[in-house]
Design a protein around this motif. Structure first.
Motif, PDB file in Angstrom:
ATOM      1  N   SER A  74       0.837  -1.224  -0.010  1.00  0.00           N
ATOM      2  CA  SER A  74      -0.089  -0.133   0.130  1.00  0.00           C
ATOM      3  C   SER A  74       0.840   1.261   0.017  1.00  0.00           C
ATOM      4  N   ASP A  75       0.383   2.076  -1.097  1.00  0.00           N
ATOM      5  CA  ASP A  75       1.265   3.276  -1.009  1.00  0.00           C
ATOM      6  C   ASP A  75       0.870   4.422  -0.141  1.00  0.00           C
ATOM      7  N   GLN A  76      -0.444   4.180   0.265  1.00  0.00           N
ATOM      8  CA  GLN A  76      -1.364   5.273   1.028  1.00  0.00           C
ATOM      9  C   GLN A  76      -1.526   4.650   2.405  1.00  0.00           C
ATOM     10  N   GLU A  77      -1.691   5.774   3.220  1.00  0.00           N
ATOM     11  CA  GLU A  77      -1.952   5.338   4.529  1.00  0.00           C
ATOM     12  C   GLU A  77      -3.389   4.517   4.653  1.00  0.00           C
ATOM     13  N   PRO A  78      -3.663   3.705   5.580  1.00  0.00           N
ATOM     14  CA  PRO A  78      -4.829   3.214   5.546  1.00  0.00           C
ATOM     15  C   PRO A  78      -5.935   4.133   6.275  1.00  0.00           C
ATOM     16  N   GLN A  79      -7.217   4.044   5.676  1.00  0.00           N
ATOM     17  CA  GLN A  79      -8.238   4.999   6.021  1.00  0.00           C
ATOM     18  C   GLN A  79      -8.881   4.469   7.344  1.00  0.00           C
ATOM     19  N   HIS A  80      -8.978   5.712   8.329  1.00  0.00           N
ATOM     20  CA  HIS A  80      -9.654   5.345   9.436  1.00  0.00           C
ATOM     21  C   HIS A  80     -11.050   5.557   9.416  1.00  0.00           C
ATOM     22  N   VAL A  81     -11.963   4.494   9.919  1.00  0.00           N
ATOM     23  CA  VAL A  81     -13.056   4.760   9.980  1.00  0.00           C
ATOM     24  C   VAL A  81     -13.733   5.255  11.168  1.00  0.00           C
ATOM     25  N   PRO A  82     -14.389   6.268  11.041  1.00  0.00           N
ATOM     26  CA  PRO A  82     -14.926   6.855  12.275  1.00  0.00           C
ATOM     27  C   PRO A  82     -15.676   5.902  13.213  1.00  0.00           C
ATOM     28  N   GLY A  83     -15.537   6.036  14.461  1.00  0.00           N
ATOM     29  CA  GLY A  83     -16.328   5.268  15.439  1.00  0.00           C
ATOM     30  C   GLY A  83     -17.898   5.375  15.314  1.00  0.00           C
ATOM     31  N   TRP A  84     -18.408   6.477  15.018  1.00  0.00           N
ATOM     32  CA  TRP A  84     -19.732   6.640  14.849  1.00  0.00           C
ATOM     33  C   TRP A  84     -20.312   5.883  13.541  1.00  0.00           C
ATOM     34  N   TRP A  85     -19.382   5.894  12.568  1.00  0.00           N
ATOM     35  CA  TRP A  85     -19.810   5.063  11.404  1.00  0.00           C
ATOM     36  C   TRP A  85     -19.885   3.445  11.656  1.00  0.00           C
ATOM     37  N   ARG A  86     -18.714   3.016  12.304  1.00  0.00           N
ATOM     38  CA  ARG A  86     -18.642   1.568  12.533  1.00  0.00           C
ATOM     39  C   ARG A  86     -20.208   1.172  13.449  1.00  0.00           C
ATOM     40  N   GLY A  87     -20.437   2.166  14.438  1.00  0.00           N
ATOM     41  CA  GLY A  87     -21.819   1.881  15.211  1.00  0.00           C
ATOM     42  C   GLY A  87     -22.676   1.768  14.078  1.00  0.00           C
ATOM     43  N   LEU A  88     -23.102   2.728  13.114  1.00  0.00           N
ATOM     44  CA  LEU A  88     -24.195   2.517  12.296  1.00  0.00           C
ATOM     45  C   LEU A  88     -24.165   1.329  11.395  1.00  0.00           C
ATOM     46  N   MET A  89     -22.829   0.814  11.261  1.00  0.00           N
ATOM     47  CA  MET A  89     -22.501  -0.467  10.303  1.00  0.00           C
ATOM     48  C   MET A  89     -23.192  -1.464  11.217  1.00  0.00           C
ATOM     49  N   PRO A  94     -29.454  -6.166  11.460  1.00  0.00           N
ATOM     50  CA  PRO A  94     -30.789  -6.195  11.833  1.00  0.00           C
ATOM     51  C   PRO A  94     -31.739  -5.396  10.841  1.00  0.00           C
ATOM     52  N   GLY A  95     -31.137  -4.405  10.402  1.00  0.00           N
ATOM     53  CA  GLY A  95     -31.905  -3.601   9.293  1.00  0.00           C
ATOM     54  C   GLY A  95     -32.271  -4.768   7.924  1.00  0.00           C
ATOM     55  N   LEU A  96     -31.324  -5.457   7.670  1.00  0.00           N
ATOM     56  CA  LEU A  96     -31.699  -6.012   6.469  1.00  0.00           C
ATOM     57  C   LEU A  96     -32.711  -7.294   7.030  1.00  0.00           C
ATOM     58  N   ALA A 120     -25.411  -6.196   2.144  1.00  0.00           N
ATOM     59  CA  ALA A 120     -24.402  -6.861   2.904  1.00  0.00           C
ATOM     60  C   ALA A 120     -22.988  -6.852   2.291  1.00  0.00           C
ATOM     61  N   SER A 121     -23.108  -7.225   1.025  1.00  0.00           N
ATOM     62  CA  SER A 121     -21.650  -7.308   0.300  1.00  0.00           C
ATOM     63  C   SER A 121     -20.917  -5.915   0.474  1.00  0.00           C
ATOM     64  N   LEU A 122     -21.728  -5.012   0.050  1.00  0.00           N
ATOM     65  CA  LEU A 122     -21.220  -3.610  -0.332  1.00  0.00           C
ATOM     66  C   LEU A 122     -20.905  -3.137   1.182  1.00  0.00           C
ATOM     67  N   ALA A 123     -21.631  -3.516   2.240  1.00  0.00           N
ATOM     68  CA  ALA A 123     -21.099  -2.799   3.649  1.00  0.00           C
ATOM     69  C   ALA A 123     -20.064  -3.369   4.270  1.00  0.00           C
ATOM     70  N   LEU A 124     -19.879  -4.720   3.791  1.00  0.00           N
ATOM     71  CA  LEU A 124     -18.608  -5.348   4.246  1.00  0.00           C
ATOM     72  C   LEU A 124     -17.268  -4.871   3.378  1.00  0.00           C
ATOM     73  N   GLY A 125     -17.689  -4.191   2.260  1.00  0.00           N
ATOM     74  CA  GLY A 125     -16.464  -3.620   1.601  1.00  0.00           C
ATOM     75  C   GLY A 125     -16.271  -4.555   0.405  1.00  0.00           C
ATOM     76  N   ALA A 131     -20.097  -8.100  -5.916  1.00  0.00           N
ATOM     77  CA  ALA A 131     -21.302  -8.233  -5.308  1.00  0.00           C
ATOM     78  C   ALA A 131     -22.480  -8.424  -6.046  1.00  0.00           C
ATOM     79  N   ILE A 132     -22.336  -7.959  -7.364  1.00  0.00           N
ATOM     80  CA  ILE A 132     -23.493  -8.272  -8.302  1.00  0.00           C
ATOM     81  C   ILE A 132     -23.622  -9.580  -8.697  1.00  0.00           C
ATOM     82  N   PRO A 133     -22.565 -10.312  -9.301  1.00  0.00           N
ATOM     83  CA  PRO A 133     -22.732 -11.673  -9.344  1.00  0.00           C
ATOM     84  C   PRO A 133     -23.114 -12.582  -7.645  1.00  0.00           C
ATOM     85  N   LEU A 134     -22.533 -12.145  -7.087  1.00  0.00           N
ATOM     86  CA  LEU A 134     -23.049 -12.937  -5.582  1.00  0.00           C
ATOM     87  C   LEU A 134     -24.458 -12.746  -5.327  1.00  0.00           C
ATOM     88  N   ALA A 135     -25.073 -11.373  -5.521  1.00  0.00           N
ATOM     89  CA  ALA A 135     -26.353 -11.136  -5.320  1.00  0.00           C
ATOM     90  C   ALA A 135     -27.108 -11.648  -6.407  1.00  0.00           C
TER      91      ALA A 135
END
Length: 163
Positions: A74-89, A94-96, A120-125, A131-135
């Motif tokens: 990786s030539d770039q620094e890993p992206q930090h996911v904010p804590g509130w976003w992980r909480g929403l994830m 349960p929403g699904l 779910a695939s897109l939410a997991l990255g 994601a489309i063939p899997l769906a």
């Protein structure tokens, strides 16, 4: 709070044992080789096997190697996911599940399950290329198993199954 892999693995072993025991207590259906007891017993055995592997640390070095490989390439620094976003994830599963409960009768199993797998695939990255063939493929496979092997009818809805 972080739990050790040994603790979570042993918890999964116990949970799988409870599921398998509960499934073994179900009475078979007369005239059928595969009854309602088979599915919980198979799932319980799978959860026991996965929990035992987690508790024993099998495959742990693959995670360490993958992280080291990612950092090295990786030539770039890993992206930090904010804590509130992980909480929403954490609300995605349960929403699904609620989405399935309210939409399956109207839309049908195939459409609802495809939307759930895609989300779910897109939410997991996952990328859209995966994601489309899997769906498309996963709901067809699950419907095939439930309708042909288990003989459990699923809601036809907008797109009925091809079989």
């Amino acid at each position: 709070m972080q739990l050790s892999d040994r603790f979570t693995g042993l918890f999964l072993v116990a949970l799988g044992g409870i599921a398998a025991y509960g499934g073994s207590r179900l009475s078979p259906v007369p005239g059928q080789q595969v009854g309602p007891n088979v599915f919980p017993m198979v799932v319980g055995a799978g959860v026991i096997a996965c929990g035992a592997q987690i508790a024993l640390g099998i495959g742990r070095h693959f995670e360490d190697e993958a992280e080291a490989d990612l950092v090295a390439h990786s030539d770039q620094e890993p992206q930090h996911v904010p804590g509130w976003w992980r909480g929403l994830m954490a609300l995605v599963p349960p929403g699904l599940l609620l989405f399935y409960v309210f939409a399956a009768d109207r839309l049908g199993f195939l459409v609802t399950a495809a939307a759930i797998v895609l989300t779910a695939s897109l939410a997991l990255g996952a990328r859209l290329r995966l994601a489309i063939p899997l769906a498309i493929g996963a709901p067809l496979f699950v419907h095939l198993v439930f309708s042909k092997l288990l003989r459990v009818p699923l809601p036809p809805g907008l797109v009925p199954a091809p079989w």
